[in-house]
Write a protein that holds these residues in place. Sequence first.
Motif, PDB file in Angstrom:
ATOM      1  N   HIS A 107       0.841  -1.191   0.000  1.00 50.87           N
ATOM      2  CA  HIS A 107       0.000   0.000   0.000  1.00 50.87           C
ATOM      3  C   HIS A 107       0.876   1.241   0.000  1.00 50.87           C
ATOM      4  O   HIS A 107       1.935   1.251   0.616  1.00 50.87           O
ATOM      5  CB  HIS A 107      -0.901  -0.014   1.237  1.00 50.87           C
ATOM      6  N   ALA A 108       0.419   2.280  -0.699  1.00 50.53           N
ATOM      7  CA  ALA A 108       1.199   3.527  -0.769  1.00 50.53           C
ATOM      8  C   ALA A 108       1.187   4.282   0.554  1.00 50.53           C
ATOM      9  O   ALA A 108       2.039   5.129   0.796  1.00 50.53           O
ATOM     10  CB  ALA A 108       0.658   4.414  -1.888  1.00 50.53           C
ATOM     11  N   SER A 109       0.224   3.989   1.408  1.00 48.26           N
ATOM     12  CA  SER A 109       0.159   4.700   2.692  1.00 48.26           C
ATOM     13  C   SER A 109       0.892   3.930   3.769  1.00 48.26           C
ATOM     14  O   SER A 109       0.617   2.749   4.002  1.00 48.26           O
ATOM     15  CB  SER A 109      -1.294   4.873   3.141  1.00 48.26           C
ATOM     16  N   SER A 110       1.806   4.618   4.443  1.00 47.63           N
ATOM     17  CA  SER A 110       2.505   3.997   5.561  1.00 47.63           C
ATOM     18  C   SER A 110       1.480   3.592   6.613  1.00 47.63           C
ATOM     19  O   SER A 110       0.581   4.354   6.939  1.00 47.63           O
ATOM     20  CB  SER A 110       3.489   4.999   6.182  1.00 47.63           C
ATOM     21  N   GLY A 111       1.628   2.400   7.132  1.00 45.69           N
ATOM     22  CA  GLY A 111       0.758   1.981   8.229  1.00 45.69           C
ATOM     23  C   GLY A 111      -0.467   1.191   7.798  1.00 45.69           C
ATOM     24  O   GLY A 111      -1.157   0.624   8.649  1.00 45.69           O
TER      25      GLY A 111
ATOM     26  N   ASN B 201       3.357  -7.553   5.429  1.00 47.29           N
ATOM     27  CA  ASN B 201       3.580  -6.268   4.767  1.00 47.29           C
ATOM     28  C   ASN B 201       4.520  -6.455   3.573  1.00 47.29           C
ATOM     29  O   ASN B 201       5.649  -6.897   3.726  1.00 47.29           O
ATOM     30  CB  ASN B 201       4.191  -5.295   5.787  1.00 47.29           C
ATOM     31  N   ALA B 202       4.030  -6.106   2.395  1.00 46.31           N
ATOM     32  CA  ALA B 202       4.864  -6.207   1.185  1.00 46.31           C
ATOM     33  C   ALA B 202       5.303  -4.820   0.727  1.00 46.31           C
ATOM     34  O   ALA B 202       5.604  -4.609  -0.446  1.00 46.31           O
ATOM     35  CB  ALA B 202       4.091  -6.915   0.082  1.00 46.31           C
ATOM     36  N   GLY B 203       5.350  -3.887   1.668  1.00 49.17           N
ATOM     37  CA  GLY B 203       5.778  -2.523   1.366  1.00 49.17           C
ATOM     38  C   GLY B 203       4.661  -1.533   1.644  1.00 49.17           C
ATOM     39  O   GLY B 203       3.618  -1.600   1.008  1.00 49.17           O
ATOM     40  N   ASP B 204       4.882  -0.641   2.608  1.00 53.52           N
ATOM     41  CA  ASP B 204       3.873   0.387   2.884  1.00 53.52           C
ATOM     42  C   ASP B 204       4.522   1.761   2.849  1.00 53.52           C
ATOM     43  O   ASP B 204       5.361   2.109   3.671  1.00 53.52           O
ATOM     44  CB  ASP B 204       3.138   0.138   4.208  1.00 53.52           C
TER      45      ASP B 204
ATOM     46  N   ARG C  31       6.581   4.961   2.633  1.00 55.40           N
ATOM     47  CA  ARG C  31       8.026   5.079   2.859  1.00 55.40           C
ATOM     48  C   ARG C  31       8.437   4.328   4.106  1.00 55.40           C
ATOM     49  O   ARG C  31       9.559   4.435   4.562  1.00 55.40           O
ATOM     50  CB  ARG C  31       8.393   6.548   3.074  1.00 55.40           C
ATOM     51  N   HIS C  32       7.491   3.611   4.704  1.00 49.93           N
ATOM     52  CA  HIS C  32       7.736   3.097   6.042  1.00 49.93           C
ATOM     53  C   HIS C  32       8.597   1.842   6.084  1.00 49.93           C
ATOM     54  O   HIS C  32       9.703   1.848   6.611  1.00 49.93           O
ATOM     55  CB  HIS C  32       6.387   2.871   6.744  1.00 49.93           C
ATOM     56  N   ALA C  33       8.100   0.750   5.527  1.00 49.01           N
ATOM     57  CA  ALA C  33       8.819  -0.518   5.698  1.00 49.01           C
ATOM     58  C   ALA C  33       8.578  -1.470   4.533  1.00 49.01           C
ATOM     59  O   ALA C  33       7.564  -1.391   3.851  1.00 49.01           O
ATOM     60  CB  ALA C  33       8.377  -1.200   7.005  1.00 49.01           C
ATOM     61  N   HIS C  34       9.536  -2.358   4.337  1.00 51.63           N
ATOM     62  CA  HIS C  34       9.410  -3.427   3.351  1.00 51.63           C
ATOM     63  C   HIS C  34      10.152  -4.619   3.958  1.00 51.63           C
ATOM     64  O   HIS C  34      11.245  -4.969   3.544  1.00 51.63           O
ATOM     65  CB  HIS C  34      10.039  -2.979   2.027  1.00 51.63           C
TER      66      HIS C  34
END
Lengths: 316, 167
Positions: free
Chosen positions: A117-121, A138-141, A143-146
Amino acid sequence: MQRNPQLNANGELQHLLSIEGLPREVLLQILDTAESFAGVTEREVKKVPLLRGKSVFNLFFEPSTRTRTTFEIAAKRLSADVINLNIAVSSATKGESLLDTVANLSAMQADVFVVRHASSGAPFLIARHVKPHEHVVNAGDGRHAHPTQGLLDLFTIRHYKKDFTRLTVAIVGDILHSRVARSLIHGLTTLGAPEVRVIGPQTLLPTGVEALGVRVFHDMAEGLRGVDVVVMLRLQNERMRGALLPSAQEFFKHYGLTEEKLAAAAKDAIVMHPGPMNRGVEIDSAVADGPHSVILPQVTFGIAVRMAVMSIVAGN
Amino acid sequence: MKLPDAEKLCEELARELEPRIGPKSAMIGLYTGGAWLAERLHPMLGVHAPLGLMDIAFYRDDYHARGLQHDPKRTKIPFDVNGRDLLLVDDVLYTGRTVRAAMNELFDYGRPQSISLVVLADRGGRQLPICAQHCGARLEVPAGMRLSLKRDPAGRLALVLEPERAA
């Protein structure tokens, strides 16, 4: 004290949302399990029956080919049924409707949600609302985490370098927009890497990045000196707002990894890149295809790492 | 309860197995105890194919109830399984579930000509129709107790009996 939302009451991994806050033992459990799955991916029959009868929903609110594909392969090699959903996200699709989407899929008996998702969190939000037997990866959110990319980077480093406690690792380029960098920095510090460097122009480094426990360099020759591992990041054109850089050519001149710049690193240094690569922007073809590059093995290891993550969470 | 000497059982097993070793023979030990036993038997028997080691973590039938076991070892089968006469080696035969899982995993590597089960001790309590073709000792072990093989730092093998850990 609030419990880590990724762990169940027994401290076992229930969801994988972020490497940040994961205990060392859990990180090592994932890496060790992935090591065994790497053996499975080398066999004639590359499948094990662990997730037979389970459904994995790949929920991609943001486009991705490589990550989605490797999750799909990983789930299929665990014998799960995989359903891919590419959901274009409009600015209005937030909060309620995200949870509604998930509630609907849950009604179709989902067991694992793989979320980009493009939104962090966003994956955290979903994890808070799913049923106890459902798991979120989580497959990437934003700028937060991947975390699975971070884990496969850690797996790759351990594969080639064995021991984290003597390593100097440099992460180069667009740290500001990179969720990969954050995940990797947390993982490296947790596993005891004594020195993590970030190298990039001031405009592409997040303010206060030193607080993550890294050394900051703006000069490649200085930053790469003696490093064992070089992690190049993609220049994220699609995330750039405003003029952070004069031009891609200018970036390549200062921060693009060439054989000449790589010569400052240790003789047996490995070069990694999470992909997709911009050849001639952050990395020169001679390096990307050269003897130090482990960029394609990273992709292969990514499958084993994702098999490990899904089979661990789905069993807890 | 007095347990038999594992070292002695191992030698007896080797004597029993020796005449059965042929050109198509190969051996696979199941982690952890079976691997130790196989590492001992393999050189004694002069099996030509290199030793295989197997962890059945990804084939267990209690995954849905208990989750994935921690720290599974990597299965290594350094020979072509097709057409082999396999000796599958484990330390203790109990419910038979480990052996079932091992056979499932084996068939993902190929189609062996035959599989024989070799165990150091059979403690009864089978829940599946599985039996050992070569067995060092038959023991009556009360339920709630765990019989397993241990290896000391010098490499000596010993059977030990201890209360089962709570699941």
